[in-house]
Write a protein that holds these residues in place. Structure first.
Motif, short mmCIF file in Angstrom:
data_model
loop_
_atom_site.label_atom_id
_atom_site.label_comp_id
_atom_site.label_asym_id
_atom_site.label_seq_id
_atom_site.Cartn_x
_atom_site.Cartn_y
_atom_site.Cartn_z
N VAL A 244 35.59 42.86 19.12
CA VAL A 244 35.54 41.57 19.82
C VAL A 244 34.87 40.58 18.88
O VAL A 244 33.80 40.87 18.32
CB VAL A 244 34.75 41.66 21.14
N LEU A 281 27.31 41.98 24.43
CA LEU A 281 28.46 42.64 25.02
C LEU A 281 27.95 43.53 26.14
O LEU A 281 27.17 44.46 25.90
CB LEU A 281 29.21 43.46 23.97
N VAL A 328 36.33 39.92 28.81
CA VAL A 328 37.30 40.30 27.79
C VAL A 328 37.78 41.71 28.06
O VAL A 328 37.07 42.53 28.64
CB VAL A 328 36.70 40.22 26.37
N VAL A 330 39.23 44.95 25.96
CA VAL A 330 39.32 45.51 24.62
C VAL A 330 40.37 46.61 24.61
O VAL A 330 40.35 47.50 25.46
CB VAL A 330 37.96 46.06 24.16
N THR A 336 40.08 41.56 19.77
CA THR A 336 40.01 40.69 20.93
C THR A 336 39.24 39.45 20.51
O THR A 336 38.08 39.54 20.11
CB THR A 336 39.29 41.37 22.10
N TYR A 337 39.89 38.29 20.57
CA TYR A 337 39.26 37.03 20.18
C TYR A 337 38.82 36.28 21.43
O TYR A 337 39.57 36.16 22.40
CB TYR A 337 40.23 36.16 19.38
N GLN A 338 37.60 35.76 21.39
CA GLN A 338 37.10 34.94 22.49
C GLN A 338 36.15 33.88 21.92
O GLN A 338 35.05 34.21 21.47
CB GLN A 338 36.38 35.78 23.53
#
Length: 470
Positions: A244, A281, A328, A330, A336-338
């Motif tokens: 991420v 996270l 998000v 995964v 995973t882009y945020q």
């Protein structure tokens, strides 16, 4: 580049290999982090606050090495055998291109990645990924080199942590450099492996130069190159962890133009990266799984590595910003882009802290061409502030903001009327960027001079006049 046989022999001994012995099921990847050292040919991009030649600043050789070492780490975790042309960034690492090719051929690698970033070398700034193979475009000299490039590019281009200005490009080097004939790029010439040279982005696009200072950002390019290798070798389903990552920016403050000349920015790069933002996270129960922090090098990149697939909450905040959370999901062996756009903490009401013109009874009158400038303690909301601005008598004019909405400039369409006293009222309905209004109206007055325009009354010599020269 100080090339000799002794260096070739030494590098043949020092070339780094994975611990595992290669098998038919274990692909072998040779990694070449382009350039090497802090010399003139290792591509120093001078950006604030660093000076020319400062090794702490932006160097292609340094970011290439970080990408290469990250790619090696990731590929080894995925079960690949790896070799790499250098593991430090010194002048001695700057091997002849023919030496790098010979080392790759000697290693017996299946594929070869030469990892770089690019530059326009002009004032026209661009940012997009490119991949090259030996030969003409569509006609590679090594079978499948074009396939390797096609498998890599979508993963590079998928990055949402940067701002792209163009689509990605894949080229045969003979087509890209027709003036070189069939000489092509040195690390591709004579290379027996299925070989690519990647230009992951353009380091003379200034926001990208700052991103390339981030280990997190370079690590992600290594991850994305590994996905290209997985696609090529049919191993996308062979690894069970994801990542991420993203960019943390202020939601409205503009990026400081901290170069001798203002630099070009596009899209979200207009906004200020947030320094020292803490990213956490969290699992479904709110437990912290990983934590990281953005650096102070004007890039705003955060990263969580090797994450078990599932649904998580990413929480990001800083001492100057309100905390934000986003959910998000995964997936295995995928990024995973945020991105985050944080709202600044503005804990006092807005007020005018400086203004021009400053005038009171008995002072000299103000020139009729003088603009009105208001400076605030916070970045202001443009709509409510401009709506709260009134002049008596009324004047038509235009507004302009400076310093990320901290400074408002009103310029009349024509000069103010002569010998006139004006009253400016900024009503307390003006709000700062966080939505809080002023406590009180702000009022100021000024009186104008007795003239506002110069008019031509006469000219000599007038048209048709006779002029005598002595």
């Amino acid at each position: 580049m100080k090339k000799n046989f002794f260096k070739f022999a030494m590098m043949a001994l020092l070339a780094v290999f994975a611990v595992n012995i290669a098998t038919a099921q274990q692909p072998h990847v040779y990694i070449n982090p382009g350039h090497g050292g802090y010399d003139s040919d290792d591509r120093n991009m001078v950006i604030y606050p660093f000076t020319q030649g400062d090794s702490a600043g932006s160097w292609e050789s340094k970011s290439n090495l970080r990408k290469g070492l990250s790619l090696q780490e990731i590929l080894q975790k995925k079960g690949y055998k790896t070799s790499i042309s250098r593991v430090t960034n010194t002048t001695a690492d700057d091997l002849a291109l023919s030496t790098i090719v010979a080392l790759c051929n000697q290693s017996g690698a299946d594929v070869f990645y030469s990892v770089h970033s690019n530059a326009t070398g002009t004032s026209a700034r661009s940012n997009f990924p490119m991949v090259f193979y030996r030969g003409y475009t569509g006609s590679p000299q090594i079978t499948n080199a074009d396939v390797l490039a096609a498998d890599l590019e979508p993963y590079l281009y998928a990055s949402q942590s940067t701002v792209w200005t163009n689509n990605y490009q894949i080229w045969g080097d003979w087509s890209f450099r027709p003036e070189w004939g069939t000489q092509g790029y040195g690390v591709l010439r004579g290379n027996h492996a299925v070989a690519n040279l990647s230009e992951g982005s353009f380091h003379d696009y200034i926001p990208e130069a700052y991103r390339l200072l981030s280990w997190y950002y370079c690590w992600m390019e290594g991850w994305n190159i590994s996905l290209g290798a997985d696609k090529y070798f049919g191993r996308l389903d062979n690894y069970g962890l994801g990542v991420v990552t993203g960019n943390v920016r202020d939601d409205r403050l503009k990026r400081l133009q901290e170069c001798a000349q203002p630099f070009i920015v596009y899209g979200d790069d207009e906004l200020m990266p947030v320094h020292n933002a803490v990213a956490r996270l969290l699992d479904a129960n709110g437990n912290e799984v990983q934590r990281c922090q953005t650096d102070t090098l004007r890039n705003g990149i955060y990263l969580f590595k090797y994450v078990t697939p599932g649904t998580y909450t990413v929480e990001v905040g800083s001492p100057l910003h309100f905390t934000q959370t986003k959910t998000v999901t995964v997936a295995a062996n995928a990024p995973t882009y945020q991105n985050f756009f944080l709202k600044r903490v503005r804990d006092t009401p807005p007020e005018v802290v400086d203004y021009t013109p400053v005038w009171q009874d008995g002072d000299p009158a103000v020139k009729c061409s003088t603009p009105i400038i208001l400076t605030f303690n916070w970045d202001m909301d443009s709509l409510t502030t401009c709506s709260a601005f009134t002049l008596d008598p009324p004047v038509e004019g235009s507004f302009r903001w400076e310093d990320s909405y901290y400074r408002l400039i009103f310029t009349p369409d024509d000069a103010f009327e002569v010998n006139t006293r004006y009253t400016l009222t900024l009503k307390k309905t003006a709000e700062h960027g966080g939505g809080t209004p002023m406590d009180d109206d702000f009022v100021m007055e000024f009186e104008t001079q007795g003239r506002k325009h110069l008019k031509e009354l006469a000219v000599f010599p007038y048209e048709g006049a006779q002029v005598h020269l002595t």
